[in-house]
Structure formats: C-alpha cells, structure tokens
Design a protein around this motif. Structure first.
Motif, PDB file in Angstrom:
ATOM      1  N   CYS A   1       0.837  -1.209   0.000  1.00 35.02           N
ATOM      2  CA  CYS A   1       0.000   0.000   0.000  1.00 35.02           C
ATOM      3  C   CYS A   1       0.866   1.250   0.000  1.00 35.02           C
ATOM      4  O   CYS A   1       0.539   2.274   0.605  1.00 35.02           O
ATOM      5  CB  CYS A   1      -0.936   0.011   1.204  1.00 35.02           C
ATOM      6  SG  CYS A   1      -2.035  -1.413   1.310  1.00 35.02           S
ATOM      7  N   ARG A   2       1.998   1.168  -0.715  1.00 34.35           N
ATOM      8  CA  ARG A   2       2.898   2.312  -0.834  1.00 34.35           C
ATOM      9  C   ARG A   2       2.389   3.255  -1.931  1.00 34.35           C
ATOM     10  O   ARG A   2       1.632   2.841  -2.815  1.00 34.35           O
ATOM     11  CB  ARG A   2       4.300   1.830  -1.173  1.00 34.35           C
ATOM     12  CG  ARG A   2       4.904   0.879  -0.147  1.00 34.35           C
ATOM     13  CD  ARG A   2       6.035   0.068  -0.723  1.00 34.35           C
ATOM     14  NE  ARG A   2       5.570  -0.802  -1.814  1.00 34.35           N
ATOM     15  CZ  ARG A   2       6.318  -1.700  -2.434  1.00 34.35           C
ATOM     16  NH1 ARG A   2       7.585  -1.842  -2.091  1.00 34.35           N
ATOM     17  NH2 ARG A   2       5.815  -2.441  -3.393  1.00 34.35           N
ATOM     18  N   PRO A   3       2.810   4.516  -1.912  1.00 37.70           N
ATOM     19  CA  PRO A   3       2.357   5.444  -2.951  1.00 37.70           C
ATOM     20  C   PRO A   3       2.688   4.983  -4.360  1.00 37.70           C
ATOM     21  O   PRO A   3       2.006   5.379  -5.313  1.00 37.70           O
ATOM     22  CB  PRO A   3       3.101   6.740  -2.595  1.00 37.70           C
ATOM     23  CG  PRO A   3       3.313   6.659  -1.124  1.00 37.70           C
ATOM     24  CD  PRO A   3       3.576   5.198  -0.849  1.00 37.70           C
TER      25      PRO A   3
ATOM     26  N   PRO B   1      -6.299   4.124   0.763  1.00 37.35           N
ATOM     27  CA  PRO B   1      -5.306   4.992   0.125  1.00 37.35           C
ATOM     28  C   PRO B   1      -3.898   4.415   0.257  1.00 37.35           C
ATOM     29  O   PRO B   1      -3.515   3.886   1.308  1.00 37.35           O
ATOM     30  CB  PRO B   1      -5.440   6.302   0.896  1.00 37.35           C
ATOM     31  CG  PRO B   1      -6.841   6.288   1.415  1.00 37.35           C
ATOM     32  CD  PRO B   1      -7.138   4.860   1.735  1.00 37.35           C
ATOM     33  N   ASN B   2      -3.130   4.506  -0.822  1.00 36.08           N
ATOM     34  CA  ASN B   2      -1.752   3.999  -0.831  1.00 36.08           C
ATOM     35  C   ASN B   2      -0.823   4.999  -0.153  1.00 36.08           C
ATOM     36  O   ASN B   2      -0.036   5.684  -0.799  1.00 36.08           O
ATOM     37  CB  ASN B   2      -1.294   3.755  -2.277  1.00 36.08           C
ATOM     38  CG  ASN B   2      -1.746   2.416  -2.806  1.00 36.08           C
ATOM     39  OD1 ASN B   2      -2.109   1.532  -2.043  1.00 36.08           O
ATOM     40  ND2 ASN B   2      -1.727   2.259  -4.119  1.00 36.08           N
ATOM     41  N   VAL B   3      -0.908   5.056   1.178  1.00 33.58           N
ATOM     42  CA  VAL B   3      -0.077   6.005   1.923  1.00 33.58           C
ATOM     43  C   VAL B   3       0.752   5.296   3.001  1.00 33.58           C
ATOM     44  O   VAL B   3       1.404   5.964   3.808  1.00 33.58           O
ATOM     45  CB  VAL B   3      -0.947   7.103   2.580  1.00 33.58           C
ATOM     46  CG1 VAL B   3      -1.668   7.923   1.523  1.00 33.58           C
ATOM     47  CG2 VAL B   3      -1.939   6.497   3.577  1.00 33.58           C
ATOM     48  N   GLN B   4       0.736   3.965   3.004  1.00 29.29           N
ATOM     49  CA  GLN B   4       1.517   3.241   4.004  1.00 29.29           C
ATOM     50  C   GLN B   4       2.996   3.230   3.602  1.00 29.29           C
ATOM     51  O   GLN B   4       3.349   3.420   2.443  1.00 29.29           O
ATOM     52  CB  GLN B   4       0.991   1.817   4.138  1.00 29.29           C
ATOM     53  CG  GLN B   4      -0.493   1.718   4.462  1.00 29.29           C
ATOM     54  CD  GLN B   4      -0.836   2.270   5.830  1.00 29.29           C
ATOM     55  OE1 GLN B   4      -0.098   2.068   6.793  1.00 29.29           O
ATOM     56  NE2 GLN B   4      -1.967   2.960   5.928  1.00 29.29           N
ATOM     57  N   SER B   5       3.842   2.948   4.581  1.00 29.48           N
ATOM     58  CA  SER B   5       5.279   2.996   4.334  1.00 29.48           C
ATOM     59  C   SER B   5       5.781   1.659   3.801  1.00 29.48           C
ATOM     60  O   SER B   5       5.074   0.655   3.781  1.00 29.48           O
ATOM     61  CB  SER B   5       6.027   3.346   5.619  1.00 29.48           C
ATOM     62  OG  SER B   5       6.013   2.243   6.511  1.00 29.48           O
TER      63      SER B   5
ATOM     64  N   CYS C   1       0.879  -4.606   4.132  1.00 32.55           N
ATOM     65  CA  CYS C   1      -0.432  -4.050   3.826  1.00 32.55           C
ATOM     66  C   CYS C   1      -0.988  -4.682   2.566  1.00 32.55           C
ATOM     67  O   CYS C   1      -0.346  -4.676   1.513  1.00 32.55           O
ATOM     68  CB  CYS C   1      -0.363  -2.530   3.641  1.00 32.55           C
ATOM     69  SG  CYS C   1      -1.988  -1.773   3.353  1.00 32.55           S
ATOM     70  N   VAL C   2      -2.184  -5.253   2.695  1.00 31.78           N
ATOM     71  CA  VAL C   2      -2.917  -5.803   1.560  1.00 31.78           C
ATOM     72  C   VAL C   2      -4.306  -6.152   2.077  1.00 31.78           C
ATOM     73  O   VAL C   2      -4.522  -6.265   3.290  1.00 31.78           O
ATOM     74  CB  VAL C   2      -2.191  -7.047   0.989  1.00 31.78           C
ATOM     75  CG1 VAL C   2      -2.345  -8.254   1.903  1.00 31.78           C
ATOM     76  CG2 VAL C   2      -2.635  -7.372  -0.421  1.00 31.78           C
TER      77      VAL C   2
END
Length: 596
Positions: A363-365, A398-402, A407-408
């Motif tokens: 879930c990265r940008p 939203p793809n804002v995780q580091s 994340c999935v």
C-alpha cells in the motif's frame, strides 16, 4: 493507549496536496527493539494512530503461550476470530484464547487453550469449536513432542463451557487445513458440514492413507479439490471426510480446468477494468488454482463464494454435502483470491486479493490502487436463475503506508447498517477500513483506524489479521500486539441513528465465513436511521425533513400510552412521502406502525 487523531476523510486513491495529506501517511512508528521484539509481557504500542468514525476502546495483549517469549516470534501469530454470546475466540498459531467481551470497553482474557498447529483459524457452532491446522509440527495430542504422530486437518473442541474447552476429535486431511468454513443447511439441525481448504503440500500416503501427489491427470490426486467434512452434532467425534469435490473441473479439464500456474494476466482493450483508475498495464501474475483459500457460505440463498487462489467461484450449496460450482471468474488485477463477503441481499460479492501473500508492503504510494485490493462483483441471474459474477469496481485503502508496513486486503465482514451495504475490513498494518459498497460501481470509504509501523526502520509482517463487527462493536486480532475493540462513532457518512440500528441487529454467534440474513426489527431507531439516509440523499427538502422529524417524535411520545394515535401518526406521515427516494422511509414508517 496511544492518542488517536480524528480527521476528515480523503477518498481512496485520490491525489492530495501536502496540506491535505491523508492522516495515515507518516504516522509515528513504535519503539520495538530490532532484536526480535520486546518481551511478550509488554508488546510495544507506542506507534501513532489515526481514525475516523472508530473509537479505540481497549487493547489487550495476546495470550502468553508456553515457550514463546518474544512479541515478534513468528510461531506466535494471532489469526482469525469467532464469536458466541459474551465471548470472542481468538485463533493463534499456538492455540486460541477466549475473551469475555460482555463489556466491549474492557475485554478480559478468561482462558487459553494451547494446541500448536497454525494457522489456528477458528469457527464456532453451538457447543463446538473448529480449528484449522496445517503445520507439520502439529501433533495429534496438541503437544510439541516429536514422539507423537503428526496432525494436519481440522480439530474439534467442546465449548459447552467456554471457559473450559475440551478436545473432542480431529479430522486428518491430505493438505492440512489452511482455512475452513462451517456450513449449515436450512431445515437440518442434527448435522453441520465443514468445507476444508488445504493449500500446503500434500502428505505422503505413508503418513495418511489415500493421499496422492499433485497431478492434473491423476483422478486420485489430493489437489484441485476441497474436503467436505460431515459432523454429526450428537457425536462430533465421528466427524469424517465424506467427499472431495473437484470444484475446478471443466468439460475439457475434468480435474484442473481453471487458472493454470503462473499466468501473466492481460487486459483486453474492451474490458472495463483496462481503463479503471490506477491500473497497471499487463495485469498481475495470477496464482494457479489448486485449492480455495477461503469459502464464505450463505445458506439462506443456497450459495457460497469461493476465493480460490487464481479464481473466484460461486457454489450451489442447496445440498450442503455436495457443493457444485455454478459460476467462476478471473480478474487480471488479482494475484491471489483470498476471501469473500456477500452483501445481505446476496446480490453482490466482495472478493479480496492478497497480493504478496500478506508478507509485503503493498500500500505504498508507488503501488497500483487496483492490486492487493477488493473487487466488487454483482451476482446476476439469467432467466433460468443461474448466477454469474459481473465485475463492477475495485476498492483499496489509500496507498499512503510505508515500505516497512505489511499491507494488503484481508478479512472483514458486514456492518448491519439498515438499507446499506457496509463492511469493516482488516488490511494488516494498513489498519481497519469501513467501506460502503451500496453502489457496487462506486464504493466509498466512510471510516478507518490505523496504527504506525512497529519500528522506525525494521520491516515486520504484522497488523490486523481479522477485523469484524459483532453485536454492536468492532473487534480485531492484531498479529503481534493482541486483541482490540472499537465503537463506531458518527460521521457525515454514518449517523448516530444508523449506528444504533446496526447495534440492535444482534446474533447468538458469528463466523465471518458463514453468513446469515440480517434482521432489523421495526423500531423508532430504525425509522430515524432510514430518515437520516433520506436526508443525506437529498430525498427530503428542509421543510419535509422537519415535518417528518416532528411527527416521528410525536408518534414516539404516543407509543407508550396510546398506540392507536401512534399508528395513525406514523401512517399519516408515510402517506405524505410519495416522491422518488422516499419509498424506503415510508415503508419503515408503515412497518413500525404495524408492529405497535
């Protein structure tokens, strides 16, 4: 407990200016040391949090299992949840814990059952608890002694006393049990069935008679099927595998006809998904279909939805002992079909894609918004009543995780908001998300909770395995930290009356993979929830809204002392609601009047 930042919502996938950044982006990390984690007795919860519409009520450490000290020991992973009465059953690779949730703000761990096996997914039915076991280290007597025989399959416990579970029996299977689904059949009260999904390697025939290696041509292969376990409730120790149906067979491939190994998906130009926002050309590399990961049964509509590695399928479960595939679909943006949730009407299915297997940051940008996401399908029936699955949209947080946060898309279930299709869902270290998919082509996030990474620099698999609604609150099993509970709070997209109406729709037990129809009894709370929805949709102008509210208040005042007047008032206001969009409110007003 870490402080919670409550903020305005940014739509999923939307580009944001720095000043409007999603509050989940850049949350402060925790302080776990990099040597494998803090001592189990004090798992670190110092990471920052952000939320919308979810009030964190309590955080409880996971049970302390024998011989496992470190919080980040990968043999000590919290997995799935099941609920019954005042209790939550928290699965773990090493057994399960039983929490008293009679006070959701103060859950209490009442007992722990040690029985090593992984994954430890649990389900309950009446006096029985079922537990999935696939690890080769699992033993028939729940010990870790290598002197004992290996157990891989489904364990059965007696929970007639939830505080003193008792091991009853185990059903061995050739691929163990990664997950399972308890399936009931309307009108049948003496038997349940367990659909077992094994995804691990196949055991040798020397270890378990009848097991046979993977083969697309061998009729005896132990792959390309599920196990149907029949459980006589009067004698659960007699549970046994009664069949292993070939759910993936086609006319040309009678054993393995669905997605083969390592297919690189393509997107035809006329496929609506080709132009969906966030798509990446070429699609995913799709997993081979040799088993189902999760199957969600909905006996009231005689259907089950299977998330089966490379495919999504629908099963006819009219005869629960003999499920039959009636529809299947693939998706070019799905790598690994993981789980499924029907809406209450049974007209939609939300499938999840566990891109990366739950062990990577997805879930990265820089990640596509349609990979590692949900896909929402309508269940469409032809003139003969045969169902098919029609894709409508994707949904992803939203793809804002580091890059150090797993994340999935993962496990969730419905929140019983009347008149709407709403679910809460886990996203590992992406936290929990609440999504409205009433319009299946335009899902919308309406709430969330997120916690920052465990550590400033070190990647750990972790986060929420499962997040579920049960009888008025939301509960989550955090892989390393433990068991959490939340209350939903009003937002512009979810009113206090809608939350109160959802809280009133209670059940005796809940397994997310066994759906039952949601029942909303007529009440003034339900009328007010439906009223809020009509106002939100613009179906009532300001004058109409004020009039309806005034007369509903008046009717409620009459209800305790003069039901005739209350009924007349409710029916009168319903009779005034004839414009488009007012039908649902009029119907609830009449239903309430009829119940008084």
């Amino acid at each position: 407990m870490a402080a919670v930042l409550t903020v305005a919502l940014v739509p999923a996938g939307a580009a944001v200016a720095e000043s409007d950044a999603d509050p989940r982006q850049g949350l402060a990390p925790g302080n776990n040391p990099t040597d494998g984690g803090a001592a189990f007795t004090s798992p670190d919860r110092s990471a920052g949090t952000a939320s919308l519409g979810m009030d964190l009520l309590a955080e409880r450490d996971k049970p302390a299992y024998t011989g496992v000290a470190a919080a980040f020991n990968y043999s000590n992973i919290n997995s799935d949840l099941a609920f019954q009465g005042d209790y939550a059953f928290s699965g773990n690779y090493r057994g399960f814990g039983v929490y008293d949730v009679s006070d959701p703000a103060a859950p209490v761990l009442r007992t722990t059952v040690e029985c090593v096996g992984g994954q430890g997914d649990v389900s309950v039915h009446g006096d029985l608890l079922f537990m999935s076991v696939e690890s080769t280290s699992a033993r028939v007597d729940c010990s870790t002694s290598t002197a004992q025989a290996v157990f891989r399959g489904v364990r059965i416990f007696d929970i007639s006393d939830p505080l003193a579970p008792r091991y009853v029996a185990g059903v061995q299977t050739c691929r163990g049990s990664h997950t399972h689904t308890v399936v009931t059949q309307p009108g049948v009260t003496d038997t349940v069935w367990v659909y077992n999904s094994g995804t691990a390697g196949i055991r040798s025939a020397a270890q378990l008679a009848g097991c046979s290696p993977t083969s697309t041509t061998d009729p005896a292969t132990s792959a390309y099927s599920i196990d149907v376990i029949e459980v006589p409730l009067a004698d659960p120790a007699a549970a046994r595998v009664t069949s292993s149906p070939r759910l993936f067979a086609t006319e040309t491939q009678p054993i393995a006809g669905l997605t083969p190994s390592g297919v690189q998906a393509t997107l035809p130009a006329d496929d609506p998904r080709a132009s969906a926002p966030g798509n990446r050309a070429g699609g995913q590399r799709v997993a081979a279909t040799s088993a189902c990961h999760d199957i969600t049964a909905y006996p009231a509509i005689a259907l089950a939805a299977g998330a089966c590695q490379g495919d999504g399928i629908l099963l006819d479960i009219t005869d629960a002992a003999n499920p039959k595939r009636v529809a299947d679909v693939s998706d070019p943006n799905f790598a690994y079909w993981h789980s499924a949730t029907f809406n209450d009407a049974g007209t939609k299915v939300v499938f999840t894609d566990e891109w990366g297997g739950g062990v990577g940051a997805r879930c990265r940008p820089t990640d596509p918004t349609n990979w590692g996401a949900n896909a929402i399908f309508d269940v469409v029936r032809d003139e003969a009543g045969t169902p098919s699955l029609v894709w409508r949209s994707y949904y992803k947080i939203p793809n804002v995780q580091s890059s150090i946060e797993t994340c999935v898309a993962h496990n969730g279930n419905l929140v019983p908001v009347p008149g709407r299709d709403v679910m809460v869902q886990s996203w590992y270290e992406g936290g929990a998300s609440i999504v409205d998919f009433t319009d299946s082509a335009n899902p919308k996030e309406i709430g969330f909770f997120d916690r920052g990474p465990y550590d400033p620099t070190v990647f750990h698999q972790g986060g929420y395995w499962s997040v579920y609604w049960f009888n008025g609150n939301v509960y989550g099993n955090e892989i390393f930290l433990g068991f959490d509970s939340w209350a939903l709070t009003p937002t512009e997209d979810l009113s206090a009356a809608e939350i109160a109406a959802a809280r009133a729709a209670t059940v005796g037990e809940l397994n997310a993979q066994l759906q039952e129809p949601i029942v909303h009894a007529p009440s003034f709370t339900l009328v007010r929830a439906t009223y809020d929805q009509a106002v939100r949709a613009g179906a009532l102008d300001a004058e109409e809204a004020a009039d309806v509210q005034r007369f509903v208040d008046r009717a409620e005042g009459f209800a305790a002392r003069n039901k005739t007047s209350a009924r007349a008032t409710l029916n009168a206001v319903a009779g005034e609601l004839t414009a488009p969009g007012q039908e649902a409110l009029a119907a609830e007003l009449r239903r309430l009047a009829g119940s008084l």
